[in-house]
Enzyme design. Structure first.
Site, PDB file in Angstrom:
ATOM      1  N   MET A  33       0.882  -1.125  -0.057  1.00 36.36           N
ATOM      2  CA  MET A  33       0.116  -0.107   0.090  1.00 36.36           C
ATOM      3  C   MET A  33       0.947   1.274   0.060  1.00 36.36           C
ATOM      4  O   MET A  33       2.144   1.188   0.437  1.00 36.36           O
ATOM      5  CB  MET A  33      -0.956   0.000   1.298  1.00 36.36           C
ATOM      6  CG  MET A  33      -1.913  -1.368   1.195  1.00 36.36           C
ATOM      7  SD  MET A  33      -2.929  -1.256  -0.073  1.00 36.36           S
ATOM      8  CE  MET A  33      -4.170  -0.227   0.175  1.00 36.36           C
ATOM      9  N   LYS A  66       0.082   5.246  10.505  1.00 30.66           N
ATOM     10  CA  LYS A  66      -1.057   5.604   9.741  1.00 30.66           C
ATOM     11  C   LYS A  66      -0.902   4.774   8.275  1.00 30.66           C
ATOM     12  O   LYS A  66      -0.208   5.169   7.422  1.00 30.66           O
ATOM     13  CB  LYS A  66      -1.340   7.093   9.339  1.00 30.66           C
ATOM     14  CG  LYS A  66      -1.658   8.033  10.441  1.00 30.66           C
ATOM     15  CD  LYS A  66      -1.604   9.422  10.068  1.00 30.66           C
ATOM     16  CE  LYS A  66      -1.352  10.407  11.180  1.00 30.66           C
ATOM     17  NZ  LYS A  66       0.036  10.856  11.064  1.00 30.66           N
ATOM     18  N   GLY A  67      -1.748   3.571   8.048  1.00 30.17           N
ATOM     19  CA  GLY A  67      -1.733   2.936   6.751  1.00 30.17           C
ATOM     20  C   GLY A  67      -2.624   3.796   5.942  1.00 30.17           C
ATOM     21  O   GLY A  67      -3.495   4.376   6.209  1.00 30.17           O
ATOM     22  N   CYS A  68      -1.895   4.116   4.591  1.00 35.35           N
ATOM     23  CA  CYS A  68      -2.938   4.947   3.610  1.00 35.35           C
ATOM     24  C   CYS A  68      -3.792   3.813   3.058  1.00 35.35           C
ATOM     25  O   CYS A  68      -3.390   2.825   2.663  1.00 35.35           O
ATOM     26  CB  CYS A  68      -1.876   5.581   2.705  1.00 35.35           C
ATOM     27  SG  CYS A  68      -0.674   6.344   3.525  1.00 35.35           S
ATOM     28  N   ILE A  69      -4.867   4.560   2.498  1.00 37.44           N
ATOM     29  CA  ILE A  69      -5.868   3.751   1.624  1.00 37.44           C
ATOM     30  C   ILE A  69      -6.428   4.573   0.680  1.00 37.44           C
ATOM     31  O   ILE A  69      -6.289   5.836   0.576  1.00 37.44           O
ATOM     32  CB  ILE A  69      -7.063   3.137   2.537  1.00 37.44           C
ATOM     33  CG1 ILE A  69      -8.073   4.150   2.654  1.00 37.44           C
ATOM     34  CG2 ILE A  69      -6.663   2.413   3.687  1.00 37.44           C
ATOM     35  CD1 ILE A  69      -9.444   3.681   2.833  1.00 37.44           C
TER      36      ILE A  69
END
Ligand SMILES: Cc1cc2nc3c(=O)[nH]c(=O)nc-3n(C[C@H](O)[C@H](O)[C@H](O)COP(=O)(O)OP(=O)(O)OC[C@H]3O[C@@H](n4cnc5c(N)ncnc54)[C@H](O)[C@@H]3O)c2cc1C
Lengths: 409, 105
Positions: free
Chosen positions: A157, B102-105
């Protein structure tokens, strides 16, 4: 004359051009847009090509159809931006000075980031569907495929349209059912995320859909390499997954011109203020769409919401005012789920996707986080809206910032 | 909000199970958190990663991505996964007393 230069004439750049062109005074402003290609690709349509639902010609139109007359259009590759000199160097040798710059150079896949990905099996047993070439090659492959192990894998991601890989899995289930060989096809969804999606509620609901559709889920899988001989993907911690056909979503990166300009992060995305959409450290550079490093989804719908905010802030900044409009990370995605149905999610930086009705509370016509026929029509209509409204900068009846109305907590 | 005892102190945890107060962290707490993550003892290489993460977080306000980590901490991806099996960014952040990246999506 003041000079505005827009880099990239994809979804976001074209939209900004069409929004700004009618309102900037022609005697005071010269607007220039630069892109390397003459063809506009409707990227959301790539998803449907492998299954024969769309063909290549359904997703292309000439870019010039969407440029207002009087725009200075330059077809060239961008070499680099020199932000301290306020100028852009083009591959053609031309130098463009600017007073204001809007960067909309998007994101693209880079399969060479993973060892063994772009080798012997590339576009033979390993395909992407994020490029038109990959999507069309996969369509040809599927036509004659008799079944086996289909593995869908996200390398890392962030990727653009983070729901597209799930949609691909759902559509594959439908397609092979229609072809009468679903019992011969094992569909396996392999992701680096802890579940089907990032946000907890959507992840659990979408995970249930995978289950119901008999699609196997492997989470927390971070791909290290592809073994072309044994047809396996192997993770950094040595888990292995075998495939007969691998559909990969390779690492997504910003364009190399961003790296050459020295204004990108480790994936060539541009550090951008998540509310004002102004490039960090540069007062006269705005960034929109997939080119930013914002923690929002990289999607056309998101670029559309950003465009309204960018427009307001641009108009303030050129008047010497502080930018006031704040982007909230709003995203709205139709998820095609196969068999003529779809799921819709609507969320922003702080609020995860919730169930409910959209856009009219209690009425819809769309249902959030539920599978309905109406949601599928929404997705199909999106292509028409994209060409006829979105790119042309025409207002859609959806607010730029997310609304809690109609959502169930 | 949950609390749990680590190295003899009651510490507040957020929804992800990460420390709420950065300054309650110390090396003993890190060791206790590591055991919970299935890492029995922390060696020099673990510490190189943990210290780099804390430094980055203090300077930038966010834990670094894996890509940034491997580029700047001197530990390559392969080793990183050997040190912190499964999710190195997530695990190392937790042991370092930082919030989940903070994982991005
Ligand atoms: C398979 C797939 C499915 C998708 N589905 C959806 C969906 O259902 N809904 C949705 O909202 N979004 C979807 N998206 C995402 C959407 O297409 C993108 O988010 C959107 O196009 C981003 O717009 P952009 O202007 O930032 O980038 P782009 O539209 O990619 O435009 C970038 C432009 O910049 C130009 N450019 C870049 N570098 C240079 C250079 N060095 N020199 C010259 N020109 C350059 C490129 O040629 C290109 O024209 C999907 C994407 C894919 C791949």
């Amino acid at each position: 004359m003041k000079k505005l230069v827009i880099l990239g004439a994809g979804t976001a750049g074209t939209m900004m051009l069409n929004k700004l062109h009618p309102i900037l005074n022609k005697d005071e402003w010269q607007i220039t847009i630069v892109d390397q290609h003459e063809t506009h690709y409707y990227q959301p349509g790539f998803l449907f090509i492998p299954f024969g639902i769309y063909t290549c010609k359904d997703v292309v139109k000439p870019k010039r159809d969407f440029f207002p007359s009087g725009t200075n259009v330059i077809k060239s590759e961008i070499e680099k931006i020199e932000p301290n000199e306020n100028r852009v160097l083009l591959k053609s040798g031309q130098i463009l000075g600017y007073d204001y710059l809007i960067v909309a150079t998007g994101a693209k896949i880079d399969p060479t980031e993973t060892e063994g990905m772009k080798e012997d099996l590339w576009h033979k047993n390993i395909f992407d569907f994020y490029t038109i070439e990959g999507a069309c090659a996969l369509a040809n492959f599927f036509k004659h495929w008799e079944g086996g192990k289909l593995v869908i894998n996200i390398s890392e991601m962030p990727i653009k349209c983070p729901v597209a890989p799930l949609e691909f899995a759902f559509l594959a289930d439908w397609y092979f059912t229609e072809r009468g060989i679903r019992n011969k096809v094992e569909i396996h969804f392999v992701t680096p995320l802890p579940g089907a999606f990032t946000k907890p509620r959507a992840s659990s609901i979408l995970g249930d859909f995978l289950n119901k559709k008999n699609i196997k889920l492997t989470s927390d899988f971070n791909i290290a390499r592809v073994d072309n001989e044994t047809k396996k993907i192997i993770s950094w911690d040595e888990q292995e997954v075998e495939f007969d056909v691998l559909v990969t979503i390779p690492t997504n990166k910003g364009d190399e011109c961003i790296a050459r300009s020295g204004i990108g992060d480790e994936l060539n995305f541009i550090p951008t203020d998540k509310e004002t959409l102004i490039a960090e450290g540069y007062k006269n550079i705005f960034v929109i769409g997939d080119a930013t490093n914002l923690p929002s989804s990289k999607a056309g719908s998101v670029a559309h919401f950003q465009a309204d905010i960018l427009l307001e802030n641009f108009m303030d900044v050129i008047e010497g005012l502080e930018p006031k409009a704040k982007f909230d990370g709003h995203a709205n995605c139709f998820i095609e789920s196969g068999f003529g149905k779809g799921i819709l999610i609507d969320f922003n930086y702080d609020t995860e996707p919730l169930p409910g009705k959209f856009p009219l509370p209690g009425v819809g016509p769309f249902s959030l986080l539920e599978e309905t026929k109406m949601n599928h029509y929404g997705k199909i209509m999106f292509r028409w809206m994209y060409w006829n409204f979105l790119l042309k900068g025409v207002e859609l009846p959806i607010e730029a910032n997310m609304s809690m109305a109609g959502k169930r907590l | 909000m949950a609390s749990k005892e680590y190295a003899g102190k009651m510490l507040e945890l957020d929804a992800d199970g990460n420390l709420v107060n950065l300054n309650e962290w110390n090396e003993e707490v890190a060791k206790a958190l590591a055991v919970e993550e299935g890492i029995e003892s922390l060696n020099d290489r673990h510490w190189a990663v943990i210290n780099y993460m804390r430094k980055e977080f203090t300077e930038k306000g966010d834990a670094p991505s894996i890509r940034k980590l491997t580029k700047e901490s001197g530990v390559d991806t392969k080793e990183l996964y050997a040190l912190f099996p499964k999710g190195p960014a997530k695990k190392a952040a937790r042991i370092a007393g930082l919030p989940k990246p903070k994982g991005c999506i």
